[in-house]
Write an enzyme that holds these catalytic residues in place. Structure first.
Site, PDB file in Angstrom:
ATOM      1  N   LYS A  66       2.260  -3.617   7.212  1.00  0.00           N
ATOM      2  CA  LYS A  66       2.442  -3.803   5.763  1.00  0.00           C
ATOM      3  C   LYS A  66       3.903  -3.508   5.392  1.00  0.00           C
ATOM      4  O   LYS A  66       4.501  -4.224   4.583  1.00  0.00           O
ATOM      5  CB  LYS A  66       1.498  -2.894   4.970  1.00  0.00           C
ATOM      6  CG  LYS A  66       0.023  -3.266   5.066  1.00  0.00           C
ATOM      7  CD  LYS A  66      -0.310  -4.648   4.523  1.00  0.00           C
ATOM      8  CE  LYS A  66      -0.083  -4.782   3.034  1.00  0.00           C
ATOM      9  NZ  LYS A  66      -0.539  -6.126   2.549  1.00  0.00           N
ATOM     10  N   TYR A  77      -1.434  -0.675  11.061  1.00  0.00           N
ATOM     11  CA  TYR A  77      -1.716  -1.265   9.745  1.00  0.00           C
ATOM     12  C   TYR A  77      -0.543  -1.010   8.796  1.00  0.00           C
ATOM     13  O   TYR A  77       0.044  -1.959   8.250  1.00  0.00           O
ATOM     14  CB  TYR A  77      -3.014  -0.702   9.134  1.00  0.00           C
ATOM     15  CG  TYR A  77      -3.136  -1.012   7.646  1.00  0.00           C
ATOM     16  CD1 TYR A  77      -3.243  -2.336   7.212  1.00  0.00           C
ATOM     17  CD2 TYR A  77      -3.093  -0.004   6.684  1.00  0.00           C
ATOM     18  CE1 TYR A  77      -3.316  -2.646   5.859  1.00  0.00           C
ATOM     19  CE2 TYR A  77      -3.179  -0.304   5.328  1.00  0.00           C
ATOM     20  CZ  TYR A  77      -3.284  -1.627   4.924  1.00  0.00           C
ATOM     21  OH  TYR A  77      -3.341  -1.929   3.581  1.00  0.00           O
ATOM     22  N   THR A 123       0.815  -1.214   0.000  1.00  0.00           N
ATOM     23  CA  THR A 123       0.000   0.000   0.000  1.00  0.00           C
ATOM     24  C   THR A 123       0.855   1.274   0.000  1.00  0.00           C
ATOM     25  O   THR A 123       1.976   1.274   0.527  1.00  0.00           O
ATOM     26  CB  THR A 123      -0.906   0.001   1.253  1.00  0.00           C
ATOM     27  OG1 THR A 123      -1.442   1.297   1.462  1.00  0.00           O
ATOM     28  CG2 THR A 123      -0.138  -0.381   2.515  1.00  0.00           C
ATOM     29  N   ASP A 124       0.290   2.355  -0.531  1.00  0.00           N
ATOM     30  CA  ASP A 124       0.969   3.657  -0.471  1.00  0.00           C
ATOM     31  C   ASP A 124       1.138   4.140   0.973  1.00  0.00           C
ATOM     32  O   ASP A 124       1.967   5.005   1.251  1.00  0.00           O
ATOM     33  CB  ASP A 124       0.230   4.718  -1.306  1.00  0.00           C
ATOM     34  CG  ASP A 124      -1.210   4.982  -0.857  1.00  0.00           C
ATOM     35  OD1 ASP A 124      -1.707   4.291   0.050  1.00  0.00           O
ATOM     36  OD2 ASP A 124      -1.847   5.896  -1.442  1.00  0.00           O
ATOM     37  N   GLU A 125       0.355   3.561   1.890  1.00  0.00           N
ATOM     38  CA  GLU A 125       0.400   4.053   3.271  1.00  0.00           C
ATOM     39  C   GLU A 125       1.733   3.762   3.948  1.00  0.00           C
ATOM     40  O   GLU A 125       2.055   4.360   4.969  1.00  0.00           O
ATOM     41  CB  GLU A 125      -0.778   3.480   4.072  1.00  0.00           C
ATOM     42  CG  GLU A 125      -2.100   3.886   3.431  1.00  0.00           C
ATOM     43  CD  GLU A 125      -3.330   3.550   4.244  1.00  0.00           C
ATOM     44  OE1 GLU A 125      -3.247   3.531   5.477  1.00  0.00           O
ATOM     45  OE2 GLU A 125      -4.381   3.305   3.629  1.00  0.00           O
TER      46      GLU A 125
HETATM   47  P1  NAD Z   1      -9.807  -7.324   2.455  1.00  0.00           P
HETATM   48  O1  NAD Z   1      -9.772  -7.044   3.917  1.00  0.00           O
HETATM   49  O2  NAD Z   1     -11.053  -7.041   1.692  1.00  0.00           O
HETATM   50  O3  NAD Z   1      -9.467  -8.872   2.187  1.00  0.00           O
HETATM   51  C1  NAD Z   1      -8.463  -9.551   2.895  1.00  0.00           C
HETATM   52  C2  NAD Z   1      -8.697 -11.034   2.686  1.00  0.00           C
HETATM   53  O4  NAD Z   1      -7.648 -11.729   3.363  1.00  0.00           O
HETATM   54  C3  NAD Z   1     -10.020 -11.542   3.282  1.00  0.00           C
HETATM   55  O5  NAD Z   1     -10.662 -12.380   2.343  1.00  0.00           O
HETATM   56  C4  NAD Z   1      -9.599 -12.305   4.518  1.00  0.00           C
HETATM   57  O6  NAD Z   1     -10.486 -13.372   4.841  1.00  0.00           O
HETATM   58  C5  NAD Z   1      -8.216 -12.800   4.111  1.00  0.00           C
HETATM   59  N1  NAD Z   1      -7.346 -13.051   5.265  1.00  0.00           N
HETATM   60  C6  NAD Z   1      -7.086 -12.235   6.301  1.00  0.00           C
HETATM   61  N2  NAD Z   1      -6.227 -12.815   7.155  1.00  0.00           N
HETATM   62  C7  NAD Z   1      -5.917 -14.027   6.629  1.00  0.00           C
HETATM   63  C8  NAD Z   1      -5.068 -15.087   7.023  1.00  0.00           C
HETATM   64  N3  NAD Z   1      -4.352 -15.019   8.156  1.00  0.00           N
HETATM   65  N4  NAD Z   1      -4.985 -16.184   6.234  1.00  0.00           N
HETATM   66  C9  NAD Z   1      -5.702 -16.271   5.083  1.00  0.00           C
HETATM   67  N5  NAD Z   1      -6.525 -15.304   4.669  1.00  0.00           N
HETATM   68  C10 NAD Z   1      -6.632 -14.190   5.416  1.00  0.00           C
HETATM   69  O7  NAD Z   1      -8.561  -6.548   1.860  1.00  0.00           O
HETATM   70  P2  NAD Z   1      -8.412  -5.848   0.430  1.00  0.00           P
HETATM   71  O8  NAD Z   1      -8.938  -4.481   0.521  1.00  0.00           O
HETATM   72  O9  NAD Z   1      -8.899  -6.759  -0.621  1.00  0.00           O
HETATM   73  O10 NAD Z   1      -6.816  -5.736   0.360  1.00  0.00           O
HETATM   74  C11 NAD Z   1      -6.040  -6.802  -0.212  1.00  0.00           C
HETATM   75  C12 NAD Z   1      -4.582  -6.455  -0.068  1.00  0.00           C
HETATM   76  O11 NAD Z   1      -4.293  -5.225  -0.732  1.00  0.00           O
HETATM   77  C13 NAD Z   1      -4.129  -6.269   1.382  1.00  0.00           C
HETATM   78  O12 NAD Z   1      -2.850  -6.815   1.497  1.00  0.00           O
HETATM   79  C14 NAD Z   1      -4.089  -4.765   1.554  1.00  0.00           C
HETATM   80  O13 NAD Z   1      -3.146  -4.386   2.524  1.00  0.00           O
HETATM   81  C15 NAD Z   1      -3.691  -4.312   0.166  1.00  0.00           C
HETATM   82  N6  NAD Z   1      -4.168  -2.970  -0.207  1.00  0.00           N
HETATM   83  C16 NAD Z   1      -5.484  -2.643  -0.098  1.00  0.00           C
HETATM   84  C17 NAD Z   1      -5.904  -1.371  -0.501  1.00  0.00           C
HETATM   85  C18 NAD Z   1      -7.360  -0.965  -0.430  1.00  0.00           C
HETATM   86  O14 NAD Z   1      -7.664   0.200  -0.723  1.00  0.00           O
HETATM   87  N7  NAD Z   1      -8.285  -1.848  -0.112  1.00  0.00           N
HETATM   88  C19 NAD Z   1      -4.974  -0.431  -0.961  1.00  0.00           C
HETATM   89  C20 NAD Z   1      -3.630  -0.822  -1.058  1.00  0.00           C
HETATM   90  C21 NAD Z   1      -3.231  -2.086  -0.683  1.00  0.00           C
END
Ligand code: NAD
Length: 326
Positions: free
Chosen positions: A152, A148, A124-126
């Site tokens: 990451k 968080y 993430t950009d964060e």
């Molecule tokens: P989300 O919370 O919607 O989904 C996370 C998924 O991971 C869920 O299905 C959950 O059940 C699964 N999970 C969590 N812990 C687990 C574990 N220990 N073992 C197996 N599965 C597990 O998240 P998202 O928004 O889809 O984000 C996906 C990735 O992208 C993350 O790594 C997040 O940090 C990164 N990201 C998200 C955003 C955003 O805006 N949503 C932006 C940048 C990066």
């Protein structure tokens, strides 16, 4: 890449990515491992359930035995599984460190043992921390401010270290805030959308001047797929290029789209750590991989709100994520 293991594939971004991968045609098998935490939802993959190339495994990335068994049947990993919500990390930092750092290392250890050909770690950009001005580039120092983003950043570092130390072909993607269908209604856009569609109030922390870059989830998935196929091991790729908006500007758009007024908005005290602005320079992914976000924000937002309007059963099954406005 023929056999791809996708972690967190029942979550928001992961499920869009699985759909994209299966549509690309040259993939023999996609296995999803997902613990189905509150954020995971099998309904996100329902339209794909009859595809014989897709296998779903209900399991935790911290389970080294399970991860090893899966890894041996795949040649690439795309790692989305994470605890992903900043607010929750302020009250339960331990689960963020467990999944985002230790879970990532568990996967990398297995990837090392099984000679995985590409490991893409979605970040993430964060991790760059707040930037009052300018844009973060991939080599800039990481200055995360909340558990968080710190967890990451820890995942990013251990991933890159497995590349340096053991030759695991790791790439890291850092994307800005994603939006689109199937996002759990605790993040700003789906939370405000769900509340406004219910005729409830939304709350803005502080003065609403925090700036975020909003990227359509399909644009992020385009970037992740390019990194999977063409990314150079050891490299980090920023995936930005969405639209910069203050919370007030974004709220104004959501009010217009849902037919609500500013009477539905209440301002409350800011959180202790609420970064003022994130911004990334994403020219590296554009110039080296051909990454180019396609979605117009206004249109993407309208279609997203439409999706929530027409799929109330999806978000009304998660009422715990929709606490009354405070
Ligand atoms: P989300 O919370 O919607 O989904 C996370 C998924 O991971 C869920 O299905 C959950 O059940 C699964 N999970 C969590 N812990 C687990 C574990 N220990 N073992 C197996 N599965 C597990 O998240 P998202 O928004 O889809 O984000 C996906 C990735 O992208 C993350 O790594 C997040 O940090 C990164 N990201 C998200 C955003 C955003 O805006 N949503 C932006 C940048 C990066």
């Amino acid at each position: 890449m023929e056999n791809v293991l996708v972690t967190g594939g029942a979550g928001f971004i992961g499920s869009h990515f699985v759909r994209r991968l299966l549509a690309s045609g040259d993939i023999a098998k996609v296995t999803v491992i997902d613990a189905l935490t509150y954020a995971g939802n099998l309904a996100n993959l329902r339209d794909l359930q009859d595809d014989p190339r897709l296998e779903f495994v209900h399991g935790n990335i911290l389970d080294q035995v399970l991860v090893d068994a899966l890894m041996s049947r795949h040649d690439a990993v795309v790692h989305f599984a994470a605890e992903s919500h900043v607010d929750r990390s302020l009250t339960d930092a331990g689960s963020f460190v467990a999944t985002n750092v230790h879970g990532t290392q568990t996967l990398l250890e297995s990837a090392r043992r099984h000679g995985i050909r590409k490991f893409v770690h979605a970040s993430t950009d964060e991790v760059y921390g707040p930037l009052p001005a300018g844009c973060a580039r991939e080599g800039d120092p990481l200055r995360p401010t909340v558990p968080y983003s710190a967890s990451k950043a820890g995942g990013d570092m251990i991933a890159l270290a497995y590349g340096h130390s053991y030759g695991v072909p790791v790439c890291v993607t850092r994307s800005s805030n994603n939006y689109g269908p199937c996002q759990y209604p605790e993040k700003l856009i789906p939370l405000f959308t769900a509340r406004l569609l219910r005729g409830e109030q939304v709350t803005i922390h502080g003065n609403g001047q925090h700036v975020r870059n909003w990227l359509h989830v399909e644009d992020n998935c385009q970037g992740v797929e390019l990194v999977l196929r063409k990314g150079v091991p050891g490299e980090v790729y920023n995936l930005g290029g969405g639209t910069d908006l203050t919370t007030n500007e974004l709220t104004g758009m959501l009010l217009r789209i849902t037919g609500s007024t500013w009477d539905s908005v209440r301002y409350v005290n800011d959180r202790p750590a609420n970064d003022i602005r994130y911004a990334m320079d994403w020219r590296k992914a554009a110039e080296n991989l051909g990454y180019q976000p396609m979605h117009d924000f206004q249109e993407g937002l309208e279609r997203t709100v439409d999706w929530y309007r027409h799929n109330p059963q999806w978000w009304s099954t998660v009422p715990a994520a929709l606490p009354a406005a405070v």
